[in-house]
Structure formats: C-alpha cells, structure tokens
Design an enzyme around this catalytic site. Structure first.
Site, PDB file in Angstrom:
ATOM      1  N   TYR A 142       0.873  -1.253   0.054  1.00  0.00           N
ATOM      2  CA  TYR A 142       0.107   0.023   0.012  1.00  0.00           C
ATOM      3  C   TYR A 142       0.823   1.452  -0.035  1.00  0.00           C
ATOM      4  O   TYR A 142       0.402   2.206  -0.388  1.00  0.00           O
ATOM      5  CB  TYR A 142      -0.815   0.145   1.256  1.00  0.00           C
ATOM      6  N   LYS A 192       3.222 -15.184   2.188  1.00  0.00           N
ATOM      7  CA  LYS A 192       3.402 -16.187   0.876  1.00  0.00           C
ATOM      8  C   LYS A 192       5.072 -16.324   0.841  1.00  0.00           C
ATOM      9  O   LYS A 192       5.532 -15.898  -0.023  1.00  0.00           O
ATOM     10  CB  LYS A 192       3.155 -15.487  -0.571  1.00  0.00           C
ATOM     11  N   ASP A 224      -2.719 -18.023   0.351  1.00  0.00           N
ATOM     12  CA  ASP A 224      -3.654 -18.580  -0.345  1.00  0.00           C
ATOM     13  C   ASP A 224      -4.365 -19.707   0.260  1.00  0.00           C
ATOM     14  O   ASP A 224      -5.660 -19.954   0.319  1.00  0.00           O
ATOM     15  CB  ASP A 224      -3.323 -19.094  -1.922  1.00  0.00           C
ATOM     16  N   ASP A 248      -6.391  -7.068   3.625  1.00  0.00           N
ATOM     17  CA  ASP A 248      -7.429  -6.386   3.107  1.00  0.00           C
ATOM     18  C   ASP A 248      -8.337  -7.429   2.473  1.00  0.00           C
ATOM     19  O   ASP A 248      -9.646  -7.382   2.481  1.00  0.00           O
ATOM     20  CB  ASP A 248      -6.940  -5.730   1.779  1.00  0.00           C
ATOM     21  N   ASP A 252     -12.226  -9.256   4.287  1.00  0.00           N
ATOM     22  CA  ASP A 252     -13.285  -9.201   3.400  1.00  0.00           C
ATOM     23  C   ASP A 252     -14.064 -10.653   3.396  1.00  0.00           C
ATOM     24  O   ASP A 252     -15.244 -10.914   3.726  1.00  0.00           O
ATOM     25  CB  ASP A 252     -13.322  -8.802   2.100  1.00  0.00           C
TER      26      ASP A 252
HETATM   27  C1  IPM Z   1     -10.557  -1.395   3.718  1.00  0.00           C
HETATM   28  C2  IPM Z   1     -10.735  -0.510   2.451  1.00  0.00           C
HETATM   29  C3  IPM Z   1      -9.509   0.263   2.163  1.00  0.00           C
HETATM   30  C4  IPM Z   1      -8.235  -0.585   1.898  1.00  0.00           C
HETATM   31  C5  IPM Z   1      -9.790   1.328   0.966  1.00  0.00           C
HETATM   32  C6  IPM Z   1     -11.120   2.181   1.293  1.00  0.00           C
HETATM   33  C7  IPM Z   1      -8.544   2.126   0.721  1.00  0.00           C
HETATM   34  O1  IPM Z   1     -10.896  -1.582   1.479  1.00  0.00           O
HETATM   35  O2  IPM Z   1     -10.387  -0.561   4.779  1.00  0.00           O
HETATM   36  O3  IPM Z   1     -10.403  -2.603   3.830  1.00  0.00           O
HETATM   37  O4  IPM Z   1      -7.979  -1.141   0.973  1.00  0.00           O
HETATM   38  O5  IPM Z   1      -7.556  -0.672   2.714  1.00  0.00           O
HETATM   39 MG    MG Z   2     -11.150  -3.777   2.129  1.00  0.00          MG
END
Ligand code: IPM
Ligand code: MG
Length: 367
Positions: A142, A192, A224, A248, A252
């Site tokens: 990032y 990884k 993975d 990230d 999710d």
């Molecule tokens: C998160 C989001 C952020 C990220 C974006 C909005 C920059 O996806 O907080 O997971 O990628 O970190």
């Molecule tokens: Mg995210």
C-alpha cells in the site's frame, strides 16, 4: 478531569446515516451512564474534497492527532471515480492511517447466532464463529516505494512495491500475540513465504516474536491456503496476523463468512499516546455503499459496534462495550433486520433509524 475526546468523520455514501445512529448512542451513554465525550465532527473523503478540494484537510489531520479516538463512517463513491489518484477519497483514509501510524488493524469476524442462517456457508461451519484478523495497516504494498506508472520503451509499466522492515513486522506481530493471549491463545500468521522475500522475513520475525509468547500456539500458512481454510473450516482459527494487502482480502472474506459485511466493526491502533491510550481510529469494515446511500436502508450495526470497540480499546470501558454488543445481539435475536440481513421475500426491512431505535431500546432495557 476533561472528558475524553472523540472526532467523528462520517465521510461519504452511507457513512453519515450510520454515524447519525452512533451519535444517538454516544448521547445515550452520556445521559444514562454518565459517560461523556467531547465530540467534534469533520469531513473526510469525497465530502472533504467537495468542501476543500482535498480528501483530508490539514486541520482535520491535526485534530485527528490530538483526540483520544477517531470514529470514521466510510469514504468513496462513483462521483469521485474520475478524480486524480492523489485526491481520491480513499487517500484521506490512507493518510489518517499512515500519519497516525495505525499499524494494527483489528477486524473481528463474529457470527451472530440470529444470523447464522444468513451465511453463504452451511450453518454448522459458521455458527459460533469468532475470529480476529490483525492486518498490518501502515506499510507493505500500500505504501512501498518505488510506485507509479512509468514509461518503458513503448509501453507503460505499473509499479508497486511490497516492503516490510523487521520492526514493522515485529510490532504488529506483538499486537496479535497480545490479543491471542486474551483470547484462545492460537495465532496463525499468513504470508507467501513460498514466493516473496518479504514473506520469508515476515515468517522469521513472527517466529522470533513468538518466543516471547510461549503459551500461544503459533502456526504459519501461505495466504492462499489461508483463504481456502477460512472458507473450509473457519473455526480452526482464533487470531490471524497478516500483511496489509492479504489482510485487506482475507478480512473481506472472513467478514462475509458471518453473513453480513454490515455487521462488522474494526479498530486501527497505533502506539500509546502520553495518556497511555493508543492512537486509534474505529470504522466499520463495510464501504460507502453508494447504491443505497441516503435511502435509510443501511445497517448501522457495524458502525455501532465500532463504537463498542472504541469503548473497549481506547477507554477501558469493556463492560460498557459488552453492554452495547449485547444490545445489538438482542435486537437481532428479536428479529429486527435491515435489508442486508433479510433473505425472506416480502418481509419489510427495518430502516437505519429503526435499527438505531431498537438498539437504544435494548440499551434502556439493559439498565
Ligand atoms: C479497507 C478498504 C480500504 C483498503 C480502501 C477504502 C482504501 O478496502 O479498509 O479494507 O483497501 O484498505
Ligand atoms: Mg478492504
């Protein structure tokens, strides 16, 4: 003594409407529990861009550095898609994370009993699920340099750099081990190491830190394989620690296991300030959901539960955090559902503010 201070940054999309419900709950704690905060509010993301031409004004950044905790709604939306990268709404959030040095991002994935039917996985795979992902938040791909889009010969090349120092890995690993000590004493580190040098270093440093936590059972997984195991049998995990990008994605994935992204909070913590509290920003895991913004459809629970995390991690009010979490659980058990939690055809969903009303009523009932 002065009240602890909170900076509220509602942001974009559904951010403002879910934050309205959080503000009502902050007021409830003031009047009913005598827990008062000095609350200020400011702009972030697209809202800040519209007002100031930047997704985070320097004054807002300075304020964020001073307060005891920041509560953020969400940033981004299609309206801002065409903006230059440097002023995109997300840059505001990334600047907050970076300049506040919020290196440990805690993302719990917890399956609420009342919602276990709602997961796309079988009920027995997810019911009772309670895992914590610790995502490194201030480094890795990032932020690594070099980055950019350059010309090479007759074509363009997009470049990002995965980069981790030992100390960056060490400090996030310690946060994860500390959390594991307070939970079920199991930590799985994901990287990884089979293809990335940064992964090899990650594994080495985490293993080294683990020597200071002999009670914690440490394991390592390629990220993975970790994704695969998370969907196969998520209950094998307690705490997971991983880098910024894998975190990230995996967070999710873990969030969706529980049935709804609309339920999950997060805490981003940095070093302790002079008063002993960690630098901290709390935000829901979900995004700005521009498709439903402004319609009263959004689920405020993730943002409400982010306030609970603030009570616990910034203000040492674990009992009050539990009170709030139990109020949310009660409301779900009572069958109150925003649209994202309804898969029954023809049922009428609760609006954002009705969900807020229900949580407030459950809080009243807890007294
Ligand atoms: C998160 C989001 C952020 C990220 C974006 C909005 C920059 O996806 O907080 O997971 O990628 O970190
Ligand atoms: Mg995210």
């Amino acid at each position: 003594m002065a009240n602890p201070s909170l900076l509220i940054l509602p942001g974009d999309g559904i951010g403002p409407e879910v934050m309205t419900e959080v503000s009502r709950i902050i007021d409830w704690f003031g009047t009913k529990r005598g827990i008062r905060f000095d609350v200020s509010e400011d702009l972030v993301g697209g809202a800040a861009y519209d007002a100031h031409g930047t997704p985070l004004h320097d004054d807002t950044m300075a304020k964020a550095q001073e307060v005891d905790a920041v509560l953020l709604g969400a940033v981004g939306g299609p309206k801002y898609d065409a903006l230059d990268f440097s002023v995109k709404p997300e840059r505001g959030l990334l600047r907050l994370r970076k300049e506040m040095d919020l290196f440990a991002n805690l993302r719990p994935a917890q399956c609420f009993d009342a919602l276990s039917d709602f997961s796309s996985l079988k009920k027995d795979v997810v019911s009772g699920l309670d895992i914590m992902i610790v995502r490194e938040l201030t480094s890795g791909v990032y932020f690594g340099e070099p980055r950019g889009i350059i010309e090479e010969g007759n074509e363009r090349v997009g470049i990002n750099t995965q980069r981790y120092t030992e100390s960056e890995i060490d400090r996030v690993a310690r946060s994860a081990f500390d959390l594991a000590m307070k939970r079920n004493k199991k930590l799985c580190s994901m990287e990884k190491a089979n293809v990335m040098e940064s992964g090899i270093l990650w594994r080495e440093v985490v293993t080294e830190v683990g020597k200071d936590y002999p009670e914690v059972e440490l394991s390592h997984m390629y990220a993975d394989a970790g994704a695969m195991q998370l969907t196969r049998w998520p209950k094998q995990f307690d705490v997971i620690v991983t880098d910024n990008l894998f975190g990230d994605l995996l967070s999710d994935l873990a969030a969706m296991l529980t049935g709804s992204l609309g339920m999950l909070p997060s805490a981003s913590l940095g070093k302790p300030m002079e008063n002993g509290r960690p630098k901290a920003l709390y935000e829901p895991v979900h995004g700005s959901a521009p498709d439903i913004a402004g319609q009263g459809k959004a689920n405020p629970c993730a943002c409400i539960l982010s306030l609970a995390m603030a009570l616990r991690y910034s203000f040492d009010l674990g009992d009050e955090a539990t009170r709030l979490e139990e109020a949310v659980e009660q409301v779900l058990a009572d069958g109150v559902r925003t649209a994202d939690l309804l898969n029954v055809e023809g049922a009428t969903p609760a609006t954002t503010s009705q969900m807020g009303d229900a949580v407030l009523a459950a809080l009243d009932a807890s007294l």
